[in-house]
Design a protein around this motif. Sequence first.
Motif, PDB file in Angstrom:
ATOM      1  N   GLU A  74     -20.069 -18.044  -2.501  1.00  0.00           N
ATOM      2  CA  GLU A  74     -20.467 -18.596  -1.210  1.00  0.00           C
ATOM      3  C   GLU A  74     -21.965 -18.872  -1.187  1.00  0.00           C
ATOM      4  OE1 GLU A  74     -19.273 -16.190   2.038  1.00  0.00           O
ATOM      5  OE2 GLU A  74     -17.125 -16.346   1.608  1.00  0.00           O
ATOM      6  N   SER A  75     -22.321 -19.955  -0.534  1.00  0.00           N
ATOM      7  CA  SER A  75     -23.710 -20.390  -0.491  1.00  0.00           C
ATOM      8  C   SER A  75     -24.638 -19.315   0.068  1.00  0.00           C
ATOM      9  CB  SER A  75     -23.822 -21.667   0.350  1.00  0.00           C
ATOM     10  OG  SER A  75     -25.160 -22.081   0.485  1.00  0.00           O
ATOM     11  N   ASP A  76     -24.210 -18.643   1.115  1.00  0.00           N
ATOM     12  CA  ASP A  76     -25.043 -17.599   1.722  1.00  0.00           C
ATOM     13  C   ASP A  76     -25.312 -16.459   0.740  1.00  0.00           C
ATOM     14  OD1 ASP A  76     -25.099 -19.048   4.015  1.00  0.00           O
ATOM     15  OD2 ASP A  76     -23.668 -17.799   5.122  1.00  0.00           O
ATOM     16  N   VAL A  77     -24.323 -16.152  -0.078  1.00  0.00           N
ATOM     17  CA  VAL A  77     -24.485 -15.071  -1.051  1.00  0.00           C
ATOM     18  C   VAL A  77     -25.484 -15.482  -2.135  1.00  0.00           C
ATOM     19  CG1 VAL A  77     -23.301 -13.651  -2.764  1.00  0.00           C
ATOM     20  CG2 VAL A  77     -22.182 -14.192  -0.594  1.00  0.00           C
ATOM     21  N   ILE A  78     -25.417 -16.750  -2.551  1.00  0.00           N
ATOM     22  CA  ILE A  78     -26.386 -17.257  -3.527  1.00  0.00           C
ATOM     23  C   ILE A  78     -27.803 -17.138  -2.973  1.00  0.00           C
ATOM     24  CG2 ILE A  78     -27.179 -19.309  -4.767  1.00  0.00           C
ATOM     25  CD1 ILE A  78     -24.261 -20.261  -4.821  1.00  0.00           C
ATOM     26  N   VAL A  79     -27.969 -17.580  -1.744  1.00  0.00           N
ATOM     27  CA  VAL A  79     -29.291 -17.551  -1.117  1.00  0.00           C
ATOM     28  C   VAL A  79     -29.809 -16.128  -0.990  1.00  0.00           C
ATOM     29  CG1 VAL A  79     -30.564 -18.037   1.012  1.00  0.00           C
ATOM     30  CG2 VAL A  79     -28.958 -19.733   0.109  1.00  0.00           C
ATOM     31  N   GLU A  80     -28.958 -15.209  -0.570  1.00  0.00           N
ATOM     32  CA  GLU A  80     -29.396 -13.824  -0.381  1.00  0.00           C
ATOM     33  C   GLU A  80     -29.743 -13.152  -1.706  1.00  0.00           C
ATOM     34  OE1 GLU A  80     -30.233 -12.208   2.398  1.00  0.00           O
ATOM     35  OE2 GLU A  80     -29.950 -14.209   3.245  1.00  0.00           O
ATOM     36  N   GLN A  81     -28.997 -13.485  -2.765  1.00  0.00           N
ATOM     37  CA  GLN A  81     -29.362 -12.957  -4.085  1.00  0.00           C
ATOM     38  C   GLN A  81     -30.796 -13.346  -4.433  1.00  0.00           C
ATOM     39  OE1 GLN A  81     -26.414 -13.315  -7.495  1.00  0.00           O
ATOM     40  NE2 GLN A  81     -25.474 -14.675  -5.981  1.00  0.00           N
TER      41      GLN A  81
END
Length: 319
Positions: A74-81
């Motif tokens: 998920e895009s949000d997970v990529i960003v948070e990483q």
Amino acid sequence: MNTLAPDAADTPEVPADDAPPACVMTFNASDPSGAGGLAGDISTIAAMGAHALPVVTAIVLRDTAEVFESHEIESDVIVEQARSILEDITIAAWKVGFLGSAEGVAGVAEVLSDYPDVPLVAYLNDVSWLEEDDQQAYLDAFRELILPATEVLVGNQQTLIDALLPDWDGERPPSARELAVAAGELGAKYVLVTGISLPSTKGGEASVDNVLASPQGAITGEKFERFDTGFVGAGETLAAALASLLASGQDLHLAVSEALSFLDQALDAGFRPGMGNVVPDRFFWALPEGEEVEEGEGPPGEVLLEDPPAAERGPRRIH
């Protein structure tokens, strides 16, 4: 029993003259073959003396011969990483590989936009194994959102043609400069085109060219002898090596030459771990144990690298 974290005063200080390695954040997929993806990026970045900060964008199911499918993150997970580590560590370069989906591309672009002065090396994967609609959406997003932030776009000649000049109908393939013009119209400063076939010489030797170009023309490059062996992970290796060199402050044309030289040697020492293609050996330079340098040839205790075993020769297909 409670375990207490050590006080800051108890933490050893790093000597001022012992600077840490340059840090490169790489956005890429998990590749269980170790040939490309994050595993390949980490190996290459470490081999170049930099420190990798890997961000998972997808999980690819593949072997050393082909890709079967992928599962996006998920895009949000990529960003948070990315943001969680960017708040802690200063990076010196980005490397972008396969971002999983159009939404993943948008998430990565969101992060990149906050650091416009950090050089970005973007590798354009062949994503022909995606469903046609997903493939088109991915490439559209990559062109629109990643290329405007890109210092150097790296890709195989045919992959770049399909993405940048899909309607090309000339009698010859577009040159590196023509591909650079197309990429430049989308915002990329330079293109490093790999796998350009060259005519055989009078002696019958065939080779492939790899050219760094801007919209003004070719800048530098390196020719490789053509072998019959198929390689997997070569383009990823080149892009990660280039990002590492730019992170260390190397000038672009020198960084490209060194990255191409590194790739050439990694391919020469490549190995076939399974029944598919040959994997570049990013640690071809690793010194064998127990072989001391002759007196006067290096620092005391340094070991000397013998010529590494080459992969079964056969064309170098950089993909």
